[in-house]
Design an enzyme around this catalytic site. Structure first.
Site, mmCIF file in Angstrom:
data_model
loop_
_atom_site.group_PDB
_atom_site.id
_atom_site.type_symbol
_atom_site.label_atom_id
_atom_site.label_comp_id
_atom_site.label_asym_id
_atom_site.label_seq_id
_atom_site.Cartn_x
_atom_site.Cartn_y
_atom_site.Cartn_z
ATOM 1 N N ASP A 93 45.937 42.770 34.955
ATOM 2 C CA ASP A 93 44.853 42.468 36.430
ATOM 3 C C ASP A 93 45.294 42.016 37.044
ATOM 4 O O ASP A 93 45.845 40.971 37.507
ATOM 5 C CB ASP A 93 43.248 41.885 35.359
ATOM 6 C CG ASP A 93 42.839 41.337 36.286
ATOM 7 O OD1 ASP A 93 42.825 41.578 38.093
ATOM 8 O OD2 ASP A 93 41.795 40.905 35.855
ATOM 9 N N SER A 104 32.481 40.865 41.297
ATOM 10 C CA SER A 104 33.427 40.134 40.093
ATOM 11 C C SER A 104 33.872 39.019 40.699
ATOM 12 O O SER A 104 34.318 38.450 39.964
ATOM 13 C CB SER A 104 34.381 40.886 38.885
ATOM 14 O OG SER A 104 35.357 41.910 39.894
ATOM 15 N N HIS A 119 41.815 39.637 40.470
ATOM 16 C CA HIS A 119 41.514 38.987 39.782
ATOM 17 C C HIS A 119 42.037 37.487 40.166
ATOM 18 O O HIS A 119 43.477 37.490 39.979
ATOM 19 C CB HIS A 119 40.189 38.851 38.698
ATOM 20 C CG HIS A 119 39.219 39.662 38.573
ATOM 21 N ND1 HIS A 119 39.426 41.383 38.347
ATOM 22 C CD2 HIS A 119 38.174 39.779 39.003
ATOM 23 C CE1 HIS A 119 38.458 41.481 38.644
ATOM 24 N NE2 HIS A 119 37.655 41.195 38.490
#
Length: 435
Positions: free
Chosen positions: A409, A164, A412
Site C-alpha cells: 500500500d 479512503s 495511504h
C-alpha cells in the site's frame, strides 16, 4: 590629622546646622516623591496577578504589557497569535524538517487506528518516518493543539467527504484529539464506510462521508478492490449521501481521488455519453480527465447553489509512490526518508488530476462560497517513506520467504505518520477563517 581638626573652626553654629540638615532632608524627600509620581503610570490590576505587585527591590523589573500591535488576535475566544507575515504566506510551499519530539500519539495511545495503517503494530522495523514535520518556507506552522482545536469547534461539526484517504485523515485527527478527550462513536453503517463520532464535552461532531466519486455511482467490486463490472457514473448528479447532509455541517473537507481512474461508463442527463477503459466500440472513449472535470463542476455547482454556507476546504489529489508497478501488479514503496522538492515530480496522471482540480477551483473561487484550497499534493509527494508498504498486513513476512511477493500500500499513510501534518495545516486554516 588630630591637630588639623583641633584647630578647625566650624563657621556655622550648631543650631543652624540642624535646621539646614532638616531642610535638606525635606527637599530630598519632595524630589523623590515628585519624580516618582511623574515616572510611573498606574498599574492595571486586571492585567496582572495581585501578588506580582509586591516586588523586592532586588527583583528584575516587571515585563511591560504587549503594545497594541503585538497583542494576539482573538477569534472565538482563542488567541491565534498570527502576524501579517504568517497570514500572507503560502502554507503549502516548504520542506520537511527533522522533529525530535515525534508524534502526538502512538499505536498504544490511540485505539481508532485501523489495521492497514497501524504500521507499528504490523511490524514495520524503522521509525524515522514519524520524526519529521512540515515547515512552510516563509512562515512558521504551529503544531496541532487538540485543546485549542476542540474549543474552537465547540458545538460545531466537521465532515470529511470523499474516499479512503479521507478515512485515513479522520483517523489521524481522532487519534490526536483523543489524547485530550475520549471520542465516542455514535453511528456507522454496515460496511463502516460512513461513520460519525462525538466529543461530548465540547459538543463537537466529526464524521466521514463515503463518496469517492462525489457524484452518484454504481460500483461492482469486493473489499479488496477487485471489480466484477464497470462503474456506472452519473457525472451531473452529486451524490445524495453528502448533499442531503450538507446543511448540517459547519466545516467540510472534500476531495476527489484515484477512483476516477477506474474503468467506467459515464452518464449525463441519464444518458450514456462516453466511458473510460470500457473497450466498447459503441461507446466513445472520453478518459478519466473528462469525468473528473464534470464531477467537480457538478459538486461546486451544488455547493454554490446551496443556501447553507459551511467553510469548505477542497483538498487536492493525494499522490501515491508505487515503484515498478501498481498496487495490483507488484508495485512497491520502500523509501525510508523524505524527498527534497527537487528530487521528485508528479506522475503524468497526478499532473492531469491536479490541472483539472485547479481549473475547476478557479472557476468558483471568490464567489462567496467560503471555499479554500487545501493543497496537500506537493508536501505529500515528498513523503515516499510514510506509506504502509507491505506492513498493511500484520507481520507480513511471518512464515514466508523474505523475497515473497506481498501486496504493498503506497497510497495511504501510516499512523502516526506524515498525514498528521495535514491537521497542523487544517487548524491553521480554520483559525485564519473568521466565521
Amino acid at each position: 590629622m588630630k591637630h588639623f581638626y583641633s584647630n578647625y573652626r566650624n563657621p556655622f553654629p550648631p543650631i543652624l546646622v540642624k535646621f539646614g540638615v532638616c531642610f535638606l532632608l525635606l527637599g530630598v524627600a519632595y524630589r523623590l516623591f515628585s519624580s516618582s509620581f511623574v515616572r510611573f503610570s498606574p498599574v492595571d490590576v486586571s492585567d496582572y496577578d495581585a501578588t506580582a505587585l509586591t516586588v523586592a527591590k532586588t527583583s528584575p523589573p516587571l515585563p511591560l504589557p504587549p503594545q497594541a500591535a503585538e497583542r494576539p488576535e482573538f477569534r472565538d475566544g482563542l488567541a491565534v497569535n498570527l502576524d501579517s507575515k504568517t497570514e500572507g504566506c503560502n502554507l503549502f510551499i516548504g520542506d520537511w524538517i527533522p522533529d525530535s519530539n515525534g508524534p502526538a500519539y502512538t499505536n498504544t495511545t490511540c485505539s481508532t487506528i485501523e489495521a492497514p495503517q497501524n504500521c507499528m503494530r504490523n511490524g514495520r522495523p524503522d521509525s524515522d518516518y514519524v520524526y519529521w514535520r512540515w515547515k512552510p518556507k516563509d512562515c512558521s506552522l504551529a503544531k496541532f493543539d487538540p485543546r485549542k482545536f476542540l474549543e474552537r469547534m465547540r458545538d460545531k461539526s466537521l465532515a470529511f467527504i470523499g474516499d479512503s484517504i479521507m478515512r485515513n485523515h479522520i483517523q489521524s485527527l481522532l487519534c490526536i484529539l483523543s489524547q485530550v478527550e475520549q471520542v465516542v462513536e455514535v453511528y456507522h453503517d454496515e460496511p463502516y464506510k460512513n461513520r460519525r463520532w462525538s466529543f461530548p464535552t465540547h459538543g463537537f461532531t466529526v464524521l466521514v462521508v463515503w463518496a469517492p466519486f462525489l457524484t452518484k455511482a454504481m460500483t461492482f467490486e469486493d473489499d479488496d478492490g477487485v471489480s466484477s463490472g464497470l462503474v456506472q457514473l452519473y457525472l451531473d448528479e452529486p451524490d445524495t449521501i453528502w448533499t442531503e447532509q450538507l446543511e448540517n455541517f459547519d466545516y467540510v473537507i472534500i476531495a476527489g481521488g484515484k477512483w476516477f481512474l477506474k474503468s467506467a461508463v459515464y452518464y449525463e442527463n441519464k444518458t450514456v455519453v462516453g466511458c473510460h477503459g470500457c473497450h466498447d466500440k459503441n461507446i466513445t472513449e472520453l478518459g478519466f480527465e473528462y469525468a473528473y472535470q464534470k464531477a467537480l463542476n457538478s459538486t461546486f455547482k451544488f455547493i454554490f447553489g446551496s443556501e447553507h454556507r459551511p467553510y469548505i476546504l477542497f483538498r487536492t489529489t493525494a499522490p501515491d509512490h508505487f515503484e515498478n508497478g501498481e498496487w495490483d501488479t507488484g508495485g512497491y514503496c520502500n523509501k525510508t526518508r523524505p524527498f527534497k522538492a527537487d528530487e521528485i515530480e508528479l506522475t503524468d496522471v497526478d499532473q492531469i488530476m491536479r490541472k483539472v482540480e485547479l481549473e475547476e477551483f478557479d472557476r468558483v473561487y471568490g464567489n462567496g462560497m467560503g471555499l479554500e484550497l487545501f493543497d496537500t499534493t506537493f508536501l505529500s509527494l515528498m513523503r515516499p517513506d510514510g506509506h504502509p508498504g507491505v506492513y498493511r498486513q500484520f507481520h507480513p513476512y511471518d512464515g514466508k520467504d523474505k523475497d515473497a511477493k506481498i501486496q504493498n500500500d503506497c497510497l495511504h499513510w501510516c499512523l502516526p505518520g506524515p498525514i498528521d501534518s495535514w491537521n497542523d495545516l487544517m487548524m491553521e486554516m480554520f483559525l485564519r477563517h473568521k466565521r
